[in-house]
Design a protein around this motif. Structure first.
Motif, mmCIF file in Angstrom:
data_model
loop_
_atom_site.group_PDB
_atom_site.id
_atom_site.type_symbol
_atom_site.label_atom_id
_atom_site.label_comp_id
_atom_site.label_asym_id
_atom_site.label_seq_id
_atom_site.Cartn_x
_atom_site.Cartn_y
_atom_site.Cartn_z
ATOM 1 N N TYR A 10 0.867 -1.180 0.000
ATOM 2 C CA TYR A 10 0.000 0.000 0.000
ATOM 3 C C TYR A 10 0.906 1.233 0.000
ATOM 4 O O TYR A 10 1.590 1.517 0.979
ATOM 5 N N LEU A 11 0.914 1.922 -1.134
ATOM 6 C CA LEU A 11 1.810 3.055 -1.351
ATOM 7 C C LEU A 11 1.050 4.365 -1.157
ATOM 8 O O LEU A 11 0.068 4.634 -1.857
ATOM 9 N N LYS A 12 1.509 5.172 -0.200
ATOM 10 C CA LYS A 12 0.957 6.498 0.021
ATOM 11 C C LYS A 12 1.756 7.497 -0.814
ATOM 12 O O LYS A 12 2.979 7.590 -0.665
ATOM 13 N N VAL A 13 1.076 8.228 -1.676
ATOM 14 C CA VAL A 13 1.712 9.256 -2.492
ATOM 15 C C VAL A 13 1.350 10.613 -1.890
ATOM 16 O O VAL A 13 0.185 11.021 -1.909
ATOM 17 N N VAL A 14 2.349 11.306 -1.339
ATOM 18 C CA VAL A 14 2.135 12.553 -0.602
ATOM 19 C C VAL A 14 2.535 13.742 -1.468
ATOM 20 O O VAL A 14 3.650 13.763 -2.028
ATOM 21 N N ASP A 15 1.642 14.716 -1.598
ATOM 22 C CA ASP A 15 1.980 15.964 -2.282
ATOM 23 C C ASP A 15 2.808 16.825 -1.316
ATOM 24 O O ASP A 15 2.276 17.394 -0.361
ATOM 25 N N PHE A 16 4.100 16.908 -1.603
ATOM 26 C CA PHE A 16 5.048 17.552 -0.679
ATOM 27 C C PHE A 16 5.462 18.943 -1.151
ATOM 28 O O PHE A 16 6.300 19.588 -0.525
ATOM 29 N N THR A 17 4.889 19.426 -2.241
ATOM 30 C CA THR A 17 5.360 20.667 -2.862
ATOM 31 C C THR A 17 5.254 21.865 -1.925
ATOM 32 O O THR A 17 6.240 22.615 -1.746
ATOM 33 N N ALA A 18 4.093 22.079 -1.326
ATOM 34 C CA ALA A 18 3.909 23.256 -0.478
ATOM 35 C C ALA A 18 4.875 23.259 0.695
ATOM 36 O O ALA A 18 5.456 24.302 1.040
ATOM 37 N N ILE A 19 5.089 22.099 1.280
ATOM 38 C CA ILE A 19 6.014 21.997 2.422
ATOM 39 C C ILE A 19 7.436 22.305 1.970
ATOM 40 O O ILE A 19 8.167 23.072 2.622
ATOM 41 N N GLN A 20 7.836 21.739 0.862
ATOM 42 C CA GLN A 20 9.196 21.986 0.366
ATOM 43 C C GLN A 20 9.424 23.463 0.043
ATOM 44 O O GLN A 20 10.457 24.032 0.392
ATOM 45 N N MET A 21 8.473 24.072 -0.626
ATOM 46 C CA MET A 21 8.634 25.473 -1.011
ATOM 47 C C MET A 21 8.670 26.386 0.216
ATOM 48 O O MET A 21 9.416 27.373 0.253
ATOM 49 N N TYR A 22 7.888 26.043 1.224
ATOM 50 C CA TYR A 22 7.875 26.850 2.457
ATOM 51 C C TYR A 22 9.207 26.728 3.191
ATOM 52 O O TYR A 22 9.761 27.718 3.679
ATOM 53 N N ILE A 23 9.735 25.508 3.256
ATOM 54 C CA ILE A 23 11.055 25.311 3.876
ATOM 55 C C ILE A 23 12.120 26.053 3.072
ATOM 56 O O ILE A 23 13.008 26.715 3.635
ATOM 57 N N TYR A 24 12.025 25.970 1.750
ATOM 58 C CA TYR A 24 12.991 26.642 0.879
ATOM 59 C C TYR A 24 12.966 28.154 1.103
ATOM 60 O O TYR A 24 14.001 28.826 1.083
ATOM 61 N N GLU A 25 11.776 28.685 1.354
ATOM 62 C CA GLU A 25 11.620 30.135 1.548
ATOM 63 C C GLU A 25 12.111 30.588 2.918
ATOM 64 O O GLU A 25 12.709 31.666 3.048
ATOM 65 N N LYS A 26 11.920 29.789 3.959
ATOM 66 C CA LYS A 26 12.137 30.232 5.327
ATOM 67 C C LYS A 26 13.462 29.796 5.954
ATOM 68 O O LYS A 26 13.922 30.423 6.914
ATOM 69 N N CYS A 27 14.066 28.748 5.443
ATOM 70 C CA CYS A 27 15.219 28.153 6.141
ATOM 71 C C CYS A 27 16.514 28.340 5.360
ATOM 72 O O CYS A 27 16.493 28.493 4.128
ATOM 73 N N PRO A 28 17.667 28.308 6.056
ATOM 74 C CA PRO A 28 18.965 28.372 5.363
ATOM 75 C C PRO A 28 19.093 27.241 4.352
ATOM 76 O O PRO A 28 18.743 26.094 4.657
ATOM 77 N N HIS A 29 19.616 27.558 3.182
ATOM 78 C CA HIS A 29 19.639 26.565 2.110
ATOM 79 C C HIS A 29 20.571 25.399 2.400
ATOM 80 O O HIS A 29 20.350 24.294 1.892
ATOM 81 N N ASP A 30 21.601 25.600 3.194
ATOM 82 C CA ASP A 30 22.486 24.474 3.486
ATOM 83 C C ASP A 30 21.819 23.461 4.429
ATOM 84 O O ASP A 30 22.283 22.328 4.562
ATOM 85 N N GLU A 31 20.688 23.851 5.057
ATOM 86 C CA GLU A 31 19.955 22.947 5.952
ATOM 87 C C GLU A 31 18.707 22.359 5.293
ATOM 88 O O GLU A 31 17.979 21.576 5.914
ATOM 89 N N LEU A 32 18.466 22.703 4.043
ATOM 90 C CA LEU A 32 17.220 22.298 3.382
ATOM 91 C C LEU A 32 16.995 20.792 3.429
ATOM 92 O O LEU A 32 15.908 20.321 3.799
ATOM 93 N N THR A 33 18.002 20.040 3.046
ATOM 94 C CA THR A 33 17.828 18.595 2.924
ATOM 95 C C THR A 33 17.492 17.970 4.275
ATOM 96 O O THR A 33 16.594 17.124 4.372
ATOM 97 N N ILE A 34 18.188 18.385 5.315
ATOM 98 C CA ILE A 34 17.951 17.822 6.643
ATOM 99 C C ILE A 34 16.548 18.170 7.128
ATOM 100 O O ILE A 34 15.813 17.303 7.628
#
Length: 394
Positions: free
Chosen positions: A240-264
């Protein structure tokens, strides 16, 4: 060609009073593996052996190929099953079996008899000698070699008599479903499908979650992950595969957080979401394809920062593997060619140019505080809108 198969198992044999539970799970997985093949099969168990009989014609190679994907099997033996009508009839059946399968080849051989039924009137060694004599009479070009024979002829005297000479290796491991359930973080890369395979081999039933980021990731990237799940499902059963729309979360993190910490930080939110699904489905842990030091997010410091948000244990079956070892397994199980298709997922699109390799937990927590205004609502929405795809092997 034989239409019956004797199945040998390994670790199940030492399970004591619980052995029947593992045998039943193995029978269930065998039936699931054979379901896509046309025709009916009868699967039975008896005294440490499992038997499969095709009720009609079958393609032996196809059957064996399916069985080689069933964890718990260590040996697959095409077998002739005969009623006990005395030694003379057994000798005739053995000669007919050798004639049909080996003709008049000049082979060396050894007879190995096992008497599971102790009331058989001849001891095993006497059966070996008597059958060996009959074989030499019928096939003058054959010779006995008890140390390194070309042909090992097995005779198992049970309720019925089994005659076989070939043991095809199975994948080993434990039957899926005998060691609980785990939630796999599945991406389109090489590592995570292999991690799913490895953990399923130890008897863990797996479900999976994939983080999709449209429009930055395409429908082809999503289909790629579904195709990988189909391959893993050959070994692990339905996923059973859950497909999560992660775009809004990623873009918000990209906007608010230091880019070197994005992946973590993105990884930490993936773990939080995966854990919520794990709770809903009764999973006992999370499974990832991480390997120490392979990329910046997989250093010891980074893994510790990721794990800090998890209440569930995180299982990393590839943690000590190098990339070549992982690739070798992916090629063996059939996921490699799909994994290298050029359809990127969200983990690769939003990678920073210079990601931090030794993230400090205090700094990561401070960065996450900048997200508190909206992030909880975004996480809730991502969980509630996740698509469920039931993936089965083809």
């Amino acid at each position: 060609m034989s239409n019956a198969f004797l199945i040998k198992y390994g670790e199940i044999g030492i399970k004591g009073k619980n052995r029947h539970l593992f045998e039943d799970a193995l029978v269930h997985q065998i039936k699931y593996a054979l379901k896509p093949i046309g025709g009916a099969f009868q699967v039975t168990k008896e005294q440490g052996r499992i038997y499969i009989e095709a009720l009609g014609e079958c393609d032996q190679e196809e059957v064996v190929g399916r069985l080689q994907c069933v964890f718990g099997i260590v040996g697959i033996c095409p077998v002739e099953i005969r009623e006990d009508q005395g030694f003379e009839k057994l000798a005739q059946d053995v000669i007919a079996y050798l004639q049909e399968n080996y003709g008049s080849k000049a082979l060396t051989f050894k007879v190995h008899t096992r008497r599971a039924r102790k009331n058989y009137p001849m001891p095993s060694m006497e059966v070996n000698a008597a059958l060996g004599e009959r074989i030499l009479e019928a096939f003058p070009d054959m010779k006995v070699d008890v140390h390194h024979p070309d042909l090992m002829l097995h005779i198992e005297i049970r309720k019925m008599i089994n005659i076989y000479s070939q043991t095809i290796p199975g994948p080993g491991g434990m039957p899926v479903g005998t060691n609980g359930k785990g939630m796999l973080l599945l991406s389109g890369g090489i590592d995570s499908p292999v991690a799913g395979y490895m953990i399923a081999k130890r008897g863990v039933k797996i479900d999976a979650v994939y983080f999709h980021a449209p429009p930055y990731t395409s429908e082809r990237a999503k289909q790629k992950v579904i195709d990988l799940a189909k391959v893993v499902a050959k070994y692990a059963g339905p996923i059973y595969l859950k497909v999560v729309d992660f775009t809004a979360i990623q873009m918000y993190i990209y906007e608010k957080c230091p880019h070197d910490e994005l992946t973590i930080i993105m990884r930490r939110y993936m773990m939080r979401i995966a854990e919520r699904f794990a709770e809903e489905t009764g999973s006992l842990g999370l499974i990832t394809g991480e390997s120490i030091g392979q990329v910046a997010s997989q250093t010891m410091h980074s893994l510790a920062a990721t794990d800090e948000v998890c209440r569930f244990p995180v299982y990393r079956p590839l943690i000590g593997f190098d990339k070549i070892e992982i690739i070798n397994i992916s090629e063996k199980i059939g996921t490699y060619e799909t994994s290298i298709l050029p359809y990127e997922d969200c983990c690769t699109i939003f990678v920073a140019k210079h990601p931090v390799t030794k993230p400090g937990l205090k700094a990561i927590r401070r960065s996450e505080q900048k997200l508190q205004e909206q992030i909880d609502g975004m996480v809730k929405a991502a969980i509630e809108t996740a698509e469920t795809v039931v993936v089965e092997a083809e």
